[in-house]
Design a protein around this motif. Structure first.
Motif, PDB file in Angstrom:
ATOM      1  N   ASP A   1      72.287  50.857  21.849  1.00  0.00           N
ATOM      2  CA  ASP A   1      70.924  51.378  21.732  1.00  0.00           C
ATOM      3  C   ASP A   1      70.585  51.647  20.270  1.00  0.00           C
ATOM      4  O   ASP A   1      69.500  51.301  19.786  1.00  0.00           O
ATOM      5  CB  ASP A   1      70.776  52.672  22.537  1.00  0.00           C
TER       6      ASP A   1
ATOM      7  N   ARG B   1      67.916  49.651  17.329  1.00  0.00           N
ATOM      8  CA  ARG B   1      66.917  50.312  16.494  1.00  0.00           C
ATOM      9  C   ARG B   1      67.161  50.073  15.008  1.00  0.00           C
ATOM     10  O   ARG B   1      66.235  50.118  14.204  1.00  0.00           O
ATOM     11  CB  ARG B   1      66.901  51.821  16.775  1.00  0.00           C
TER      12      ARG B   1
ATOM     13  N   VAL C   1      67.842  56.004  11.973  1.00  0.00           N
ATOM     14  CA  VAL C   1      68.909  55.896  12.975  1.00  0.00           C
ATOM     15  C   VAL C   1      70.084  56.751  12.510  1.00  0.00           C
ATOM     16  O   VAL C   1      70.643  56.529  11.436  1.00  0.00           O
ATOM     17  CB  VAL C   1      69.350  54.438  13.170  1.00  0.00           C
TER      18      VAL C   1
END
Length: 230
Positions: free
Chosen positions: A161, A165, A126
């Motif tokens: 978002d 993750r 990420v």
């Protein structure tokens, strides 16, 4: 109910240099704010709904870093790192948005990652860069979130978002401006209640649907909250 991940964009007060020229850009002109004392006093309620291993993502305003440090401590979390840096884009183009600022023309906002215990990480890929639109990645620094501005103080969905993750749920958003599937979103804009009442309800609830909005039970509750804000 306990949450492993919390994000908060606190309605903090911001002192402008001139009420004649600066109030139009202040938070108080767009929504009700809370005093720093009232925000710090949320600590026992936040700790009551935070899992023993919890990640807290805090939106921070650069001129208010000392106040945000005190808030993070009052809520019982340790600073870990800067998770994201939102570089603001204009609504209708890929050009950079610039606010006024008292020194340099302001653009970015940071998101701190603070922890309680040892929260787990889902993925290692990420990035701190999150983009709403395709961009030339090679031309961007590696510590930024690229997303368009919305209404005053609205934050980009790309942050949530990325959080989904990065770390596991259950997910809680405090002072939410809208509902989001898979998250419990609380605050006056969503529930019509004071944040303290929402947190107390979560504290006392054994479980709730992940995207529970907990609609206000009466208009009296929403009206009463006005006297609680600083």
């Amino acid at each position: 109910m306990k949450f492993k991940t919390i994000i908060a964009d606190v309605p903090a007060p911001f002192r402008v240099w001139s009420k004649e020229t600066g109030m139009g850009r202040s938070a108080e002109s767009h929504y009700r704010t809370m005093t720093w004392q009232a925000l710090n006093e949320l600590g026992p309620l936040v700790r009551a709904v935070a899992d023993n291993d919890c990640a807290l993502f805090l939106w921070v305003c650069p001129p208010l870093l000392e106040e945000m440090r005190a808030l993070r401590e009052a809520w019982g979390f340790f600073y870990k790192t800067k998770a994201f840096n939102w570089i603001k884009l204009n609504r209708k183009s890929m050009s950079f948005f610039f606010g006024m600022g008292y020194w340099t023309r302001a653009n970015s906002e940071d998101v701190w990652l603070c922890v309680r215990g040892c929260p787990g990480r889902i993925a290692r890929n990420v990035r701190q860069i999150v983009a709403d639109d395709p961009v030339e990645w090679s031309e961007l620094p590696t510590t930024d979130v690229m997303a368009r501005i919305g209404r005053h103080s609205a934050k980009p969905e790309a942050i949530q978002d990325a959080i989904e993750r990065l770390v596991p749920g259950p997910y809680l958003e405090m002072f939410a401006r809208r509902a989001r599937p898979g998250w419990t979103c609380i605050g006056g804009d969503v529930t019509g209640r004071d944040i303290r009442e929402d947190l107390a309800l979560l504290r006392d609830a054994p479980s709730l649907p992940a995207d529970s909005l907990m609609p206000a039970r009466s208009t009296a509750s929403a009206t009463a909250q006005q006297s609680l804000w600083g």
